[in-house]
Design a protein around this motif. Structure first.
Motif, short mmCIF file in Angstrom:
data_model
loop_
_atom_site.label_atom_id
_atom_site.label_comp_id
_atom_site.label_asym_id
_atom_site.label_seq_id
_atom_site.Cartn_x
_atom_site.Cartn_y
_atom_site.Cartn_z
N GLN A 182 0.85 -1.18 0.00
CA GLN A 182 0.00 0.00 0.00
C GLN A 182 0.90 1.24 0.00
O GLN A 182 2.05 1.19 0.43
N ASN A 183 0.32 2.30 -0.48
CA ASN A 183 1.11 3.55 -0.56
C ASN A 183 1.16 4.22 0.80
O ASN A 183 0.41 5.14 1.11
N ASP A 184 2.09 3.72 1.64
CA ASP A 184 2.19 4.25 3.00
C ASP A 184 3.55 4.89 3.28
O ASP A 184 3.88 5.14 4.44
N ASN A 185 4.33 5.13 2.22
CA ASN A 185 5.64 5.78 2.40
C ASN A 185 5.73 7.03 1.53
O ASN A 185 5.37 7.01 0.34
N ASN A 237 3.13 2.30 -6.69
CA ASN A 237 3.23 3.20 -5.54
C ASN A 237 4.61 3.86 -5.46
O ASN A 237 4.77 4.86 -4.75
N ALA A 238 5.61 3.28 -6.14
CA ALA A 238 6.97 3.82 -6.06
C ALA A 238 7.35 4.63 -7.30
O ALA A 238 8.50 5.08 -7.41
N LYS A 292 6.08 13.66 -6.22
CA LYS A 292 4.86 12.89 -5.92
C LYS A 292 5.05 11.43 -6.37
O LYS A 292 5.73 11.18 -7.36
N ASP A 293 4.41 10.54 -5.59
CA ASP A 293 4.41 9.14 -6.06
C ASP A 293 3.12 8.86 -6.83
O ASP A 293 2.26 9.73 -6.99
N ASN A 294 2.97 7.60 -7.28
CA ASN A 294 1.82 7.24 -8.12
C ASN A 294 0.78 6.45 -7.32
O ASN A 294 -0.06 5.74 -7.88
N GLY A 295 0.85 6.54 -5.99
CA GLY A 295 -0.06 5.75 -5.17
C GLY A 295 -1.44 6.40 -5.05
O GLY A 295 -1.72 7.45 -5.62
N ASP A 296 -2.28 5.68 -4.30
CA ASP A 296 -3.64 6.17 -4.04
C ASP A 296 -3.94 5.93 -2.57
O ASP A 296 -4.11 4.79 -2.13
N PRO A 297 -3.93 7.02 -1.75
CA PRO A 297 -3.80 8.44 -2.15
C PRO A 297 -2.35 8.79 -2.44
O PRO A 297 -1.43 8.10 -1.99
#
Length: 817
Positions: free
Chosen positions: A556-559, A601-602, A647-652
């Motif tokens: 998950q995009n948590d970093n 996400n990276a 910015k990264d490509n994650g959501d959010p």
């Protein structure tokens, strides 16, 4: 007289005490008792005779069953004595039969055993001879010659043997004497014989008393009064051609069938010689319902079909009477023997109902006791018993017409939980008659099947940062057994993941197999782990099996993206210099950032968030290079501040910023001075960089050479595809491998980074990476400290995402067998 009675009582008491006899029949126990014993009289001790202890009588459920349907005996369960339950009248039970045997079945339920007991009921002299009528009238012509015989009605005595009728006596008189004639069937028929001529005018009536005496001790007797009336004229009585007619009749013969024609002859003439036939005056009524005699022709017919099973013989008298005055008559005896035909089907009786059988029961275990009988005689009553084919049971003969149903093969409750067995009995008649009966045998379960999981390996995917206590998966095992043998308890075997017991990560519901997490998972620390689930049933002994659950952690995009150049210190400002003579496209600096997440996400994107002069600078979206959009003019401020957002490509989306201060220099002396200072500093740095670069290139070359050699050897030796060698375009994901060496090149040629990886995805591998800044003005060489394979690979994923498609990765991958 009293002495004789006492002697009689002592005889029967002695007979009871020694009642147990082994007979030549198929009975296993045989007792002899006199009839008319009082209720509660002891017949014998069956428990003692069978060698059973008193405690076994109740524990093994000893009981008796009468084959006659009526319980004449009972069993004392305290001491095993067989007692008289009801006073037995032998004459009522067995009639004139010389043998009177009551068969009993002795059954021991646990374990199941069967014995046959016969009780021989002996006759006692409890019946006196009796005549059907108290008076009997005989007409005798006065012209009758001496020596004439007059048949009298025989006396009846229900007793048998020595207690039956033995002789007759006649009261003393001057004209008649007694004569006893024995018929072919053994019947003693009394006759009075005229020994002296009679004179009706002197005495017209003579009164005689006939006494029947049996052979008992003391003897018993009965009397009848005979009245002899003297008549005139007709002095010849009809005489039959045979004194005894023996007739054989097939049972079920059609009513109206003539079975015999009797004929009598009268020597008189005229009406004195005309004969009419009829049944004897003392013929029982049942005989008259079965047979008929034509009074004129002497034809004997049957009125309805005879039944051998009701009676095999019939005896009665036929009377021939003339029409003279006085009437004279003669008698003959009719003996009808009924011939048996096969008109009764065999009967099947379940002496002991089948009990449930364990599926591991050995062959030969007794399940039920079965009796068969046929009311017919001879071959018509010879019965064979069979069972329906295709069952793991067979019949084992015990003794005459008794069978035991026993197991014959291995049982399997999971295939056949019960059996419907058809018992088929057939006699030997022509044609044979068949009957059947169905019984059901239930099979009891034993624990012979282990639990079986629906899948041997379960794959589960969960997102990182899951909530503790959330369900991860549900495993299901089934057991073909029943009851407690099929009740399953689930548990987790305490193997380790990352040197930590799996039980600290998850727990399982022991009843339904639901697996729950005990804490939050972090993809960056652990990507996959295995759970071994153990399923055990409640049988004795218990059986078990295992299944593997592979849990894959999804990123998950948590970093937040982390800036590693120009500075990784939060809040710091990077200072850069550039000449005022810079033209369009001049590389000012390059922003380098990494994201600990993986995959999409990276992926990082750079943009210029704020600028002193937005028209002067431009940031590449993918690479983070800061270049001039136009030539620097004299009017541009010498101090420029840029705020760059990553910015990264994650959501959010997660983002970070870096601030860069740029100084535009246009004074030559200062430039020379700065150039000299920087030249000295740069030379020092370049020397270090060169040294580090040489060491890195040498190490890389050595590793590449060794890896290629190993791969060539492996590829040459392996025929099953266990190892692979490949050169392919780099993609954004990094595969987990045992060994991994990667060199990443920029489009313009310089090495971007070198990575050496070791270990697999489940272990903490050591990795070393070097990052070289492509800036022309400042060239930094960074040696990243050893880190986990996971984190460093994620970092490379981020960096690879910024490369164009023309970039290639040389990858040497050794796949473990």
């Amino acid at each position: 007289m009293r002495t004789q009675i006492q002697r009689k009582i002592l005889f029967w008491q002695a007979l009871i005490c020694f009642a147990f006899l082994w007979s030549n029949t198929e009975a296993q126990l045989r007792y002899t008792i006199p009839e008319e014993l009082k209720e509660g009289s002891i017949v014998g001790n069956v428990a003692k005779d069978l060698g059973l202890d008193v405690s076994e009588i109740s524990n093994r459920k000893l009981r008796i069953a009468s084959e006659s349907g009526k319980q004449y005996f009972s069993l004392n369960l305290r001491n095993g004595e067989l007692l008289v339950n009801e006073i037995i009248d032998r004459e009522t039970l067995c009639g004139q039969s010389t043998s009177c045997v009551l068969p009993l079945q002795l059954i021991i339920e646990d374990p199941l055993q069967f014995y046959r007991v016969e009780v021989d009921v002996q006759d006692i002299n409890d019946n006196s001879p009796s005549f059907l009528s108290d008076t009997h009238i005989i007409d005798v012509s006065e012209s009758t010659l001496t020596g004439a015989r007059f048949r009298l009605e025989p006396a009846q005595d229900p007793d048998v043997g020595s207690n039956s009728l033995r002789t007759y006596s006649l009261n003393k008189n001057d004209f008649f004497v007694l004569n006893v004639k024995n018929d072919k069937d053994g019947t003693k028929v009394p006759e009075i014989v005229l020994q002296k001529a009679v004179d009706r005018e002197k005495q017209s009536i003579h009164h005689l008393i006939l006494t029947g005496i049996d052979g008992g001790d003391p003897p018993r007797s009965g009397t009848t009064q005979i009245t002899v009336r003297l008549l005139d004229a007709n002095d010849n009585a009809p005489t039959f051609e045979q004194d005894l007619y023996e007739i054989k009749v097939i049972e079920n013969s059609a009513p109206g069938t003539i079975i015999q024609i009797v004929k009598a002859i009268d020597l008189d003439d005229g009406v004195h010689g005309e004969i009419q036939y009829a049944f004897g005056s003392l013929t029982p009524e049942p005989i008259k319902h079965l047979f008929a005699i034509d009074s004129n022709t002497g034809e004997l017919t049957i009125l309805k079909s005879l039944d051998y099973e009701l009676s095999s013989t019939y005896k009665f008298d036929i009377r021939a009477r003339d029409k003279g005055v006085p009437v004279m008559e003669g008698h003959c005896r009719i003996q009808v023997a009924v011939i048996d035909i096969n008109d009764n089907a065999p009967e099947i009786t379940i002496a002991s109902s089948p009990k449930p059988v364990r599926e591991d029961a050995p062959a030969g275990d007794m399940i039920a006791l079965i009796n068969v009988k046929d009311l017919d005689s001879g071959l018509n009553g010879n019965v064979t018993l069979a069972i329906s084919p295709g069952t793991p049971f067979k019949l084992k003969p015990t003794f005459s017409n008794h069978f035991a149903l026993v197991t014959d093969a291995q049982l399997d409750r999971e295939k056949y939980p019960l059996y419907h067995i058809e018992l088929i009995a057939s006699d030997s008649g022509t044609p044979p008659l068949v009957s059947s009966k169905h019984i059901t045998v239930n099979i009891l379960d034993v624990n012979d099947n282990p639990p079986v999981f629906s899948e041997p390996v379960y794959s589960v995917y969960i997102k990182e940062n899951n909530a503790p206590g959330s369900i991860l998966a549900s495993v299901t095992a089934s057991d073909l057994d029943t009851g407690e043998n099929a009740k399953i308890v689930y548990s987790v075997l305490d193997n380790k993941a990352r040197d930590v017991p799996v039980s600290s990560y998850v727990y399982i519901n022991s009843e339904n197999g639901s697996i729950f997490s005990m804490h939050t998972f972090d993809y960056e620390k652990m990507k996959v782990f295995e759970i071994v689930v153990h399923a055990k049933d409640n049988g004795s002994p218990p059986l078990h099996s295992n299944a593997t659950v592979r849990v894959f952690i999804l990123d998950q995009n948590d970093n937040v993206p982390a800036v590693i150049y120009p500075s990784a210190v939060t809040g710091s400002v990077s200072h850069q210099r550039m000449p005022r003579s810079a033209k369009t496209g001049h590389l000012v600096t390059k922003i380098t950032a990494v994201d600990a997440d993986s995959g999409h996400n990276a992926w990082l994107f750079y943009r210029l968030a704020e600028a002193t002069d937005a028209s002067l600078f431009n940031v590449n979206l993918q690479t983070g290079e800061v270049r001039t959009k136009r030539s620097v003019s004299e009017q541009d401020d010498s101090s420029q501040r840029l705020v760059i957002e990553i910015k990264d490509n994650g959501d959010p989306v997660k983002s970070t910023t870096v601030t860069v201060d740029i100084i535009i220099e246009d004074e030559f002396p200062e430039t020379i001075k700065d150039f000299r200072e920087k030249s000295t500093e740069t030379n020092t740095k370049n020397g270090k960089i060169t040294l580090y670069l040489i060491i890195s290139l040498a190490a890389v070359s050595l590793m590449v050479l060794m890896t290629c050699s190993i791969l060539v050897i492996k590829c040459a030796r392996s025929n099953s595809g266990n190892s692979s060698c490949c050169i392919r375009p780099a993609d954004s994901g990094y595969k987990s491998s045992n060994r991994n060496l990667q060199i990443q090149l920029n489009t313009d040629g310089p090495i971007k980074y070198v990575e050496v990886l070791g270990g697999d995805m489940m272990s903490q591998s050591q990795s070393f990476g070097s990052y070289l800044s492509p800036m022309s003005e400042f060239s930094d060489f960074t040696l990243v400290k050893p880190s986990s394979t996971t984190n460093f690979t994620d970092t490379l994923n981020v960096l690879d995402a910024s490369l164009p498609d023309s970039a290639w990765t040389f990858e040497s991958q050794q796949v473990s067998a």
